[in-house]
Design an enzyme around this catalytic site. Structure first.
Site, PDB file in Angstrom:
ATOM      1  N   THR A 115       1.027  -1.237  -0.057  1.00  0.00           N
ATOM      2  CA  THR A 115       0.115  -0.204  -0.190  1.00  0.00           C
ATOM      3  C   THR A 115       0.798   1.241   0.118  1.00  0.00           C
ATOM      4  O   THR A 115       0.557   2.012  -0.628  1.00  0.00           O
ATOM      5  CB  THR A 115      -0.909   0.014   1.268  1.00  0.00           C
ATOM      6  OG1 THR A 115      -1.689  -1.275   1.223  1.00  0.00           O
ATOM      7  CG2 THR A 115      -1.973   1.128   1.145  1.00  0.00           C
ATOM      8  N   THR A 135       1.240  -3.944   9.541  1.00  0.00           N
ATOM      9  CA  THR A 135       1.515  -5.226   9.030  1.00  0.00           C
ATOM     10  C   THR A 135       1.809  -6.128  10.260  1.00  0.00           C
ATOM     11  O   THR A 135       2.646  -5.748  11.031  1.00  0.00           O
ATOM     12  CB  THR A 135       2.545  -5.627   7.924  1.00  0.00           C
ATOM     13  OG1 THR A 135       2.785  -7.027   8.112  1.00  0.00           O
ATOM     14  CG2 THR A 135       3.761  -4.883   8.242  1.00  0.00           C
ATOM     15  N   ASP A 137       3.611  -8.754  10.063  1.00  0.00           N
ATOM     16  CA  ASP A 137       4.830  -9.136   9.972  1.00  0.00           C
ATOM     17  C   ASP A 137       6.101  -8.264  10.318  1.00  0.00           C
ATOM     18  O   ASP A 137       7.074  -8.712  10.485  1.00  0.00           O
ATOM     19  CB  ASP A 137       5.183  -9.304   8.271  1.00  0.00           C
ATOM     20  CG  ASP A 137       4.038 -10.339   7.736  1.00  0.00           C
ATOM     21  OD1 ASP A 137       3.360 -11.149   8.676  1.00  0.00           O
ATOM     22  OD2 ASP A 137       4.224 -10.779   6.492  1.00  0.00           O
ATOM     23  N   ARG A 172       5.345 -36.582  20.228  1.00  0.00           N
ATOM     24  CA  ARG A 172       5.385 -36.102  18.818  1.00  0.00           C
ATOM     25  C   ARG A 172       6.223 -34.940  18.558  1.00  0.00           C
ATOM     26  O   ARG A 172       6.614 -34.067  19.218  1.00  0.00           O
ATOM     27  CB  ARG A 172       3.936 -35.619  18.529  1.00  0.00           C
ATOM     28  CG  ARG A 172       3.155 -36.936  18.070  1.00  0.00           C
ATOM     29  CD  ARG A 172       1.658 -36.442  18.004  1.00  0.00           C
ATOM     30  NE  ARG A 172       0.934 -37.701  17.752  1.00  0.00           N
ATOM     31  CZ  ARG A 172      -0.526 -37.691  17.697  1.00  0.00           C
ATOM     32  NH1 ARG A 172      -1.206 -36.661  18.307  1.00  0.00           N
ATOM     33  NH2 ARG A 172      -1.114 -38.802  17.475  1.00  0.00           N
ATOM     34  N   MET A 179       2.540 -16.896  10.035  1.00  0.00           N
ATOM     35  CA  MET A 179       2.797 -15.894   8.868  1.00  0.00           C
ATOM     36  C   MET A 179       4.287 -15.265   9.075  1.00  0.00           C
ATOM     37  O   MET A 179       4.932 -15.384  10.171  1.00  0.00           O
ATOM     38  CB  MET A 179       1.849 -14.969   9.043  1.00  0.00           C
ATOM     39  CG  MET A 179       0.290 -15.453   8.362  1.00  0.00           C
ATOM     40  SD  MET A 179      -0.779 -13.986   8.101  1.00  0.00           S
ATOM     41  CE  MET A 179      -2.039 -15.139   7.505  1.00  0.00           C
ATOM     42  N   ARG A 181       5.915 -13.341   5.584  1.00  0.00           N
ATOM     43  CA  ARG A 181       5.899 -13.480   3.957  1.00  0.00           C
ATOM     44  C   ARG A 181       7.403 -13.262   3.653  1.00  0.00           C
ATOM     45  O   ARG A 181       8.118 -14.156   3.163  1.00  0.00           O
ATOM     46  CB  ARG A 181       5.037 -12.362   3.344  1.00  0.00           C
ATOM     47  CG  ARG A 181       5.341 -12.248   1.780  1.00  0.00           C
ATOM     48  CD  ARG A 181       4.361 -11.429   1.031  1.00  0.00           C
ATOM     49  NE  ARG A 181       3.129 -12.266   1.151  1.00  0.00           N
ATOM     50  CZ  ARG A 181       2.900 -12.994   0.128  1.00  0.00           C
ATOM     51  NH1 ARG A 181       3.635 -13.034  -0.896  1.00  0.00           N
ATOM     52  NH2 ARG A 181       1.834 -13.780  -0.036  1.00  0.00           N
ATOM     53  N   ARG A 276       3.300 -33.899  13.128  1.00  0.00           N
ATOM     54  CA  ARG A 276       1.948 -33.314  13.039  1.00  0.00           C
ATOM     55  C   ARG A 276       2.102 -31.898  12.682  1.00  0.00           C
ATOM     56  O   ARG A 276       3.121 -31.208  13.444  1.00  0.00           O
ATOM     57  CB  ARG A 276       0.818 -33.138  14.501  1.00  0.00           C
ATOM     58  CG  ARG A 276       0.324 -34.545  14.680  1.00  0.00           C
ATOM     59  CD  ARG A 276      -0.771 -35.372  13.477  1.00  0.00           C
ATOM     60  NE  ARG A 276      -1.229 -36.421  14.192  1.00  0.00           N
ATOM     61  CZ  ARG A 276      -0.598 -37.652  13.861  1.00  0.00           C
ATOM     62  NH1 ARG A 276       0.580 -37.752  13.409  1.00  0.00           N
ATOM     63  NH2 ARG A 276      -1.376 -38.724  14.437  1.00  0.00           N
ATOM     64  N   GLN A 284      -3.769 -15.114  13.285  1.00  0.00           N
ATOM     65  CA  GLN A 284      -2.927 -14.040  13.867  1.00  0.00           C
ATOM     66  C   GLN A 284      -3.444 -12.777  13.387  1.00  0.00           C
ATOM     67  O   GLN A 284      -2.936 -11.779  14.053  1.00  0.00           O
ATOM     68  CB  GLN A 284      -1.568 -14.485  13.156  1.00  0.00           C
ATOM     69  CG  GLN A 284      -1.002 -15.827  13.501  1.00  0.00           C
ATOM     70  CD  GLN A 284       0.129 -15.973  12.469  1.00  0.00           C
ATOM     71  OE1 GLN A 284       1.330 -16.148  12.729  1.00  0.00           O
ATOM     72  NE2 GLN A 284      -0.318 -17.043  11.531  1.00  0.00           N
ATOM     73  N   ARG A 285      -4.005 -12.782  12.444  1.00  0.00           N
ATOM     74  CA  ARG A 285      -4.443 -11.342  11.959  1.00  0.00           C
ATOM     75  C   ARG A 285      -5.865 -10.954  12.673  1.00  0.00           C
ATOM     76  O   ARG A 285      -6.332  -9.742  12.538  1.00  0.00           O
ATOM     77  CB  ARG A 285      -4.763 -11.364  10.485  1.00  0.00           C
ATOM     78  CG  ARG A 285      -3.689 -11.446   9.680  1.00  0.00           C
ATOM     79  CD  ARG A 285      -3.450 -10.451   8.759  1.00  0.00           C
ATOM     80  NE  ARG A 285      -4.416 -10.198   7.584  1.00  0.00           N
ATOM     81  CZ  ARG A 285      -4.446 -10.456   6.607  1.00  0.00           C
ATOM     82  NH1 ARG A 285      -3.381 -11.196   5.994  1.00  0.00           N
ATOM     83  NH2 ARG A 285      -5.533 -10.572   5.651  1.00  0.00           N
TER      84      ARG A 285
HETATM   85  O1  F6P Z   1       1.491  -9.221   5.057  1.00  0.00           O
HETATM   86  C1  F6P Z   1       0.953  -9.796   6.045  1.00  0.00           C
HETATM   87  C2  F6P Z   1       0.340 -11.177   5.836  1.00  0.00           C
HETATM   88  O2  F6P Z   1      -0.269 -11.633   6.942  1.00  0.00           O
HETATM   89  C3  F6P Z   1       1.472 -12.238   5.326  1.00  0.00           C
HETATM   90  O3  F6P Z   1       2.203 -12.615   6.406  1.00  0.00           O
HETATM   91  C4  F6P Z   1       0.885 -13.269   4.864  1.00  0.00           C
HETATM   92  O4  F6P Z   1       1.648 -13.849   3.507  1.00  0.00           O
HETATM   93  C5  F6P Z   1      -0.444 -12.558   4.058  1.00  0.00           C
HETATM   94  O5  F6P Z   1      -0.453 -11.365   4.847  1.00  0.00           O
HETATM   95  C6  F6P Z   1      -1.540 -13.133   3.697  1.00  0.00           C
HETATM   96  O6  F6P Z   1      -2.445 -12.311   3.151  1.00  0.00           O
HETATM   97  P1  F6P Z   1      -3.909 -12.645   2.399  1.00  0.00           P
HETATM   98  O7  F6P Z   1      -4.311 -14.126   2.932  1.00  0.00           O
HETATM   99  O8  F6P Z   1      -4.975 -12.014   3.177  1.00  0.00           O
HETATM  100  O9  F6P Z   1      -3.902 -12.434   0.970  1.00  0.00           O
END
Ligand code: F6P
Length: 359
Positions: A115, A135, A137, A172, A179, A181, A276, A284-285
């Site tokens: 963005t 973010t 991340d 196990r 997450m 990226r 597993r 997480q979001r």
């Molecule tokens: O950039 C944040 C993030 O959570 C990344 O870690 C992840 O790859 C991505 O968003 C996933 O985004 P979406 O599934 O909403 O496209």
């Protein structure tokens, strides 16, 4: 004065706290605040609401965003339906015309690297903008912290705590995919906080052989279970694992996911282990922002409002040494922030016997 607010990219806990902070700091009789829905699409389609104190009441602890968001509607590569087919066109000039028609003096844009890259390009074409770094991340180099990261780390740490008890009961190896990226901050922080045995991140190349050696060492010392935390962007045999394409997203074209299962399978096959995999994904979001994120997001919202009133442009609010400052947006997109493999945090993790699969 007319001020627009919009969110772009994936959502993140604390977006509403930023909106609330900015709106409360700007709520004066001579200012009209436009909240655009679904990022720049709301501006293209004239889909907005007028925001005031009443509109933001009660949203501080709420996850998500009252303005909704999208990671698809890039105005420089915008999806349009032509003769029943989707085509992508540059609509940035039209977008700026729409902002001028509404008389918007400045936009507060809440988003991540994608963005901010778009927003900086729009600023170069004449749109006045102030950015807020978002973010989970935490990979924006211009700021010490993005809001949302703390909440994501809390969620991942809670998952590791829960996986520990079941891993131990069944002897196990539990793999948790989190997450991250391009950067492994969520894996690193939650892995240290949750006492993981192995952390695998994009910044440090690992081998399954090294992970197996660590698991074997634990066995010899009497621990018949192990916890492996892996960031979705980590590479197995030098390759990221993807589940397909992010249609219409030219900034992050690949949909990551699957590394957790790949690692669990490789460990099971090569180490004759019972494994597993849990993929934490969008948990997480979601949910209510942690207090740290509510505070940081509020500070960012207020700081963005003040930057707008000072007349700043193409600037990003950021946190540096616990002070809120502004920097040029371009500083946030030139270089992505990543975990320093030779840094103190990784060294501390190694000192408490966490393996990164690199030795
Ligand atoms: O950039 C944040 C993030 O959570 C990344 O870690 C992840 O790859 C991505 O968003 C996933 O985004 P979406 O599934 O909403 O496209």
């Amino acid at each position: 004065m007319n001020i627009g607010i919009l969110c772009g990219g994936g959502d993140c806990p604390g977006l509403n706290a930023v909106i609330r902070g900015a709106v409360k700091a700007l709520d004066r009789t001579d200012i009209r605040i436009f909240g655009f829905f679904n990022g720049y699409r709301g501006l293209m389609e004239g889909d907005y609401t007028i925001l005031d104190r009443n509109a933001v009441r009660g949203i501080l602890p709420k996850g998500g965003t009252i303005l909704k968001t999208t990671n698809r509607d890039n105005p420089f590569h915008y999806p349009l339906k032509r003769n029943g087919e989707i085509v992508f066109e540059d609509v940035s000039d039209e977008l700026i015309d729409k902002a001028n028609e509404l008389g918007i003096d400045c936009f507060i844009v809440i988003g991540g690297d994608g963005t901010m890259a778009i927003t900086h390009e729009l600023a170069e074409k004449g749109l006045r903008v102030v950015g807020v770094p978002k973010t989970i991340d935490n990979d924006l180099s211009a700021t010490d912290r993005t809001f949302g990261f703390e909440t994501a780390v809390n969620t991942a740490t809670d998952a590791i705590d829960k996986l520990h008890t079941t891993a131990e009961s069944h002897h196990r190896v539990m793999v948790l995919e989190v997450m991250g990226r391009d950067a492994g901050f969520i894996a690193l922080y939650s892995g240290i906080a949750g006492g993981a045995d192995v952390i695998l991140i994009p910044e440090i190349a690992f081998t399954i052989e090294n992970v197996l050696k660590k698991i074997e060492r634990r066995k010899q010392r009497g621990s018949a279970f192990s916890i492996v935390v892996v960031a979705e962007g980590a590479k197995i045999d030098g390759e990221k694992v993807t589940t397909g394409e992010n249609e219409g997203n030219i900034i992050n074209p690949e949909k990551l996911g699957g590394i957790g299962n790949a690692v669990a399978l490789a460990l099971a096959e090569q180490g004759d282990l019972e494994t597993r995999c849990t993929v934490l994904g969008h948990l997480q979001r979601g949910g209510s922002p942690a207090p740290f994120d509510r505070i940081l997001a509020t500070r960012y919202g207020v700081a963005a409002a003040e930057a707008v009133l000072r007349g700043e442009n193409d600037a990003l609010v950021c946190l540096r040494n616990n002070d809120i400052e502004t920097v040029p947006i371009i500083d946030s997109i030139k270089v992505l922030k990543s975990v320093d493999p030779a840094g103190e945090l990784v060294a501390a993790a190694k000192a408490v016997n966490i393996s990164f699969g690199d030795e």
